[in-house]
Design an enzyme around this catalytic site. Structure first.
Site, PDB file in Angstrom:
ATOM      1  N   GLY A  61      46.912  37.534  51.096  1.00  0.00           N
ATOM      2  CA  GLY A  61      47.129  37.830  49.676  1.00  0.00           C
ATOM      3  C   GLY A  61      46.516  36.776  48.792  1.00  0.00           C
ATOM      4  O   GLY A  61      45.783  35.910  49.251  1.00  0.00           O
ATOM      5  N   ASN A  62      46.804  36.850  47.510  1.00  0.00           N
ATOM      6  CA  ASN A  62      46.307  35.850  46.560  1.00  0.00           C
ATOM      7  C   ASN A  62      47.387  35.576  45.519  1.00  0.00           C
ATOM      8  O   ASN A  62      48.416  36.252  45.487  1.00  0.00           O
ATOM      9  CB  ASN A  62      45.000  36.320  45.908  1.00  0.00           C
ATOM     10  CG  ASN A  62      45.183  37.577  45.096  1.00  0.00           C
ATOM     11  OD1 ASN A  62      45.806  37.563  44.039  1.00  0.00           O
ATOM     12  ND2 ASN A  62      44.677  38.684  45.609  1.00  0.00           N
TER      13      ASN A  62
END
Ligand code: CTP
Ligand code: CA
Length: 232
Positions: A33-34
């Protein structure tokens, strides 16, 4: 929708905004993810609503609430985002890609939780992942757009100085083919998850417009630019 004082310059218009950060599953419990919070996209949705637009927010794992009066479509991966945006953008007057889409996804998703080598594993053991590039949602929207649709992209860049930041942004605007690009300087933890922002909006022709302040202020400036490009 919106306050009685707001300019209703998007009345009768349909606005579709993506927000948040996509996640690419590795196994049933893990993902890549980010750190996009979705604040910018939520601010854009609130401002578009205040201007009288019919707003859809395509939301990938938001850490902030979705403004009331805004229709929410939840997505997880970049592939989900692409499908939702393609569907929702079909009838839109303005499309804004504020989501941070994962550029790479694991080549395959494990049905079972990935294990260490039980018994003989040690600190420092290596493991590697094969990743494959995801579709470029924004480029696809630009390629498939109907005439008169205004498309806005975002870019989060790290650059040593402002000239290089703007050069990177120009090149990205060219590559993506969208009408506007809102560029953020994300060097050393600026912007992500923060309330305040420093964004410059560039268009195909002409110079950029810089806004430093709240994400609400940035959202207002970006929508003003997008509005100015709409056919009457
Ligand atoms: N974007 C997208 N689909 C992707 C990756 C990015 O639609 N798979 C969109 C983002 O929502 C943003 C714009 O493209 O509006 C620019 O994203 P950015 O990550 O800055 O550009 P990339 O083309 O992915 O280039 P790079 O990350 O290598 O700088
Ligand atoms: Ca990217």
């Amino acid at each position: 929708a919106g306050s009685a004082m707001a300019v209703q310059d998007l009345a009768g218009r349909r606005v579709v905004i993506s927000a948040g950060g996509t996640r690419e599953a590795l196994d049933p419990v893990r993902y890549l993810g980010n750190s996009s919070s979705g604040r910018m996209g939520a601010a854009l949705a609130a401002d578009a609503d205040a201007r009288g637009a019919d707003v859809t927010l395509v939301a990938a794992h938001l850490e902030v609430p979705v403004p009331s009066c805004v229709r929410e479509v939840r997505v997880s991966s970049t592939e989900d985002l692409e499908a939702a945006m393609r569907r929702e953008a079909a009838e839109a007057d303005i499309v804004i890609m504020a989501a941070a889409a994962a550029d790479f996804a694991p080549e395959s998703v494990s049905d079972l939780k990935i294990k260490k080598h039980e018994g003989r594993s040690r600190v420092g053991d290596r493991m590697s992942l094969d990743l494959v590039q995801t579709p470029d949602v924004l480029a696809g929207l630009v390629a498939g757009r109907h005439r008169d649709q205004v498309i806005v992209g975002f870019a989060a860049e790290t650059a040593p100085d402002r000239d290089e930041l703007l050069a990177l942004a120009r090149a990205k605007l060219e590559r993506k083919g969208c009408d506007l690009l809102a560029v953020n300087d994300v060097s050393s933890g600026r912007v992500f998850g923060k309330v305040d922002t420093d964004v410059t909006v560039i268009r195909q022709q002409g110079s950029g417009r810089r806004v430093r302040g709240s994400k609400m202020m940035a959202a207002h400036a970006i929508l003003a630019e997008a509005c100015s490009l709409l056919a009457p």
